[in-house]
Design a protein around this motif. Sequence first.
Motif, PDB file in Angstrom:
ATOM      1  N   UNK A  41       0.849  -1.190   0.000  1.00 17.76           N
ATOM      2  CA  UNK A  41       0.000   0.000   0.000  1.00 17.76           C
ATOM      3  C   UNK A  41       0.888   1.245   0.000  1.00 17.76           C
ATOM      4  N   UNK A  42       0.684   2.090  -0.974  1.00 21.60           N
ATOM      5  CA  UNK A  42       1.512   3.290  -1.098  1.00 21.60           C
ATOM      6  C   UNK A  42       1.322   4.208   0.117  1.00 21.60           C
ATOM      7  N   UNK A  43       0.081   4.294   0.596  1.00 26.34           N
ATOM      8  CA  UNK A  43      -0.192   5.153   1.752  1.00 26.34           C
ATOM      9  C   UNK A  43       0.549   4.650   2.989  1.00 26.34           C
ATOM     10  N   UNK A 103      -3.251  11.639   2.812  1.00 26.06           N
ATOM     11  CA  UNK A 103      -2.042  11.015   2.252  1.00 26.06           C
ATOM     12  C   UNK A 103      -1.754   9.667   2.901  1.00 26.06           C
ATOM     13  N   UNK A 104      -2.398   9.418   4.033  1.00 25.28           N
ATOM     14  CA  UNK A 104      -2.169   8.168   4.761  1.00 25.28           C
ATOM     15  C   UNK A 104      -3.483   7.416   4.955  1.00 25.28           C
ATOM     16  N   UNK A 105      -4.270   7.333   3.894  1.00 23.71           N
ATOM     17  CA  UNK A 105      -5.568   6.660   3.972  1.00 23.71           C
ATOM     18  C   UNK A 105      -5.408   5.240   4.492  1.00 23.71           C
ATOM     19  N   UNK A 155      -9.159   6.208  -3.869  1.00 23.47           N
ATOM     20  CA  UNK A 155      -8.278   7.164  -3.168  1.00 23.47           C
ATOM     21  C   UNK A 155      -8.294   8.525  -3.858  1.00 23.47           C
ATOM     22  N   UNK A 181     -11.478  10.311  -3.067  1.00 23.38           N
ATOM     23  CA  UNK A 181     -11.457  10.819  -1.680  1.00 23.38           C
ATOM     24  C   UNK A 181     -10.645  12.113  -1.611  1.00 23.38           C
ATOM     25  N   UNK A 182      -9.467  12.109  -2.234  1.00 22.02           N
ATOM     26  CA  UNK A 182      -8.610  13.302  -2.169  1.00 22.02           C
ATOM     27  C   UNK A 182      -9.314  14.510  -2.789  1.00 22.02           C
ATOM     28  N   UNK A 206     -14.684   5.108   4.355  1.00 22.24           N
ATOM     29  CA  UNK A 206     -14.196   4.687   3.036  1.00 22.24           C
ATOM     30  C   UNK A 206     -13.739   3.247   3.118  1.00 22.24           C
ATOM     31  N   UNK A 258     -11.551   0.359   0.465  1.00 24.11           N
ATOM     32  CA  UNK A 258     -11.004  -0.108  -0.812  1.00 24.11           C
ATOM     33  C   UNK A 258     -10.239  -1.400  -0.532  1.00 24.11           C
ATOM     34  N   UNK A 278      -8.039  -4.184   0.613  1.00 24.95           N
ATOM     35  CA  UNK A 278      -6.951  -4.274   1.588  1.00 24.95           C
ATOM     36  C   UNK A 278      -6.882  -3.099   2.556  1.00 24.95           C
TER      37      UNK A 278
END
Lengths: 412, 162
Positions: free
Chosen positions: A8-10, A176-178, B10, B13-14, B26, B28, B30
């Motif tokens: 996960x990128x976040x 940025x940290x979802x 994502x 959301x942003x 929210x 998605x 994982x």
Amino acid sequence: MYRIWYSSEEFKNFIVDHTILQNKEIECNKIYESDANNPKNFHTIPDHLKKILYLDCPDIIIEKDFEPILSIEDTKEAGTGHNAFQRFARLAASAENNVPCFYIYPEAKIITRKNANPTWDKINPLVFKTMERLMDIYMIPNLLFYYPSSFRQSKDNAQGADYFYDGGLSHNANHNYLACPNETDSEMIKMFKMIDQIIECTEREGVIPAKSKMINLKDFREHRDWMRMEYHQKNPNYIISSPLTNVIELPTTYLLNYLNKYENDSYRIGELLRSRKMTIIYQVDAQFRGDPYPGALAAIDYLKCRFGKSYEERDANLVLSWGKIIIDEENENFLLNSTKSTSIESFFEKVKSSEKKSLSNKNFKDLKNHEIPRYFMHSRYGTTYTKSKEIRIYSYFADAILFYDGTLWRDG
Amino acid sequence: MKYTEARVTKSIIKSLIDEEWKIIAYDFPQSGTGIVIHPNEVFRTKTKNKDSFIPDIICTRKNIALFFENKDRFYLNDFIKLENIRRNNIYSDDINKILGDCDFQIYYGIGIPKDEKIITKSLIHSKKVDFIVASDLLEISVVYDSSKQIVGKDVKSRYRLN
């Protein structure tokens, strides 16, 4: 140079932005879980990482100079019963490859069940003991940090707890940290500090020497003490909990007598099973499936069988039984009762379906260019990484797997 | 960058946060997050989780609440699911609990990649939902908005939620 492998990128950003990694030269790459679920990309993962991924895939692996120095697993699941061990094979894989591992897990999560008020489902404390066993054997940090939650503020009032609709968990408010934990929580601050210490220790001592020293760093010793304390405080009467409630211990003679039907003039059960006096049997009376049983099986290995780093170093055989064991003391044998009629064919079907994904039967002229390196991986490892997770983990940890209509076992 | 359901969600959301929508929940792949919405007690069959759904995004601004189902492709079942939810209103108890006491106007819509083929297929089924939002992973465009309450602009124009 640091490399970060992430799913996960976040979550990767969450870790990098709150540690001294933000000041380092880093390269970030997507991690691919297995050849089973990502056949186009998994073979591109470096070989030394494939070994960690063999059992299961953590959320992040951090490398320095191409040597893994830390893996991190983040989960938001309620940790009752078997569920606490769902990800345990990932922790074991990390420890077995001499890589420190941090595990982020909720102390409790609010669950609402039918016709009942919401309640906090609390972590199974046995997970602390199991991680302690990993540290005893591998002498590498394997530490749990609580996912931020409102549990301690609202233990007796789940309905009125903060973050109620998120199960009482405090997620990060920054987009940025979802889906990451709240970074202002004390557990996360402690974790960031200890990641920094791993990096500093690695830079000071060198990657390999640092690994044997980390577990004795002050904060690490104290965190390990805290984990032991959590185990005792959460289970002061040492009540047996899952998955050990589904375990029975028998003299190996019973197992050998059960397997006797497979012996004949030309075949005798091998020495591995015979070499251990006792046998631990994990009984799963369910349809054949994966989670949470693979992780639970791995945990039982470390809780009840292992004394050394390899599966050969067990003082009891570890057997997975797809059904309840009915002991026949008179004949030193047992029967297996599967109320779900879980057949060995379900295991074989899973293995066969992974074989279908193999390129081993193809001719060179039939391969597309991007398939050539994958073919080469298959020619070396077969379908090692192509099998489903549960097949990989059951086959790795179990000395024998029993079904009502067939059995698998190791001879050596 | 390749479209995935997680990336589409994502990016939406942003953009919503940039436009001062409050994100209530929210989900998605994982993420481990998300709120399960169950049918009202009188509609429940067998187990509580049967027929429950987890919206990919729930957000509010003033007296408007948006519920999103997002995908990285055209997926007819999501349109059908939202059509049933709009028509039957069988989730009102849980939705009222989540949104609290305010009297929200609720709109149900779809998030998709900004891809002409996907948008074209989606627009064929647009009457099943209240809105369709397309994301290029940097910003979002509203390609359909039945109520005009959400964005107040023409269908198929390319602009961000405002």
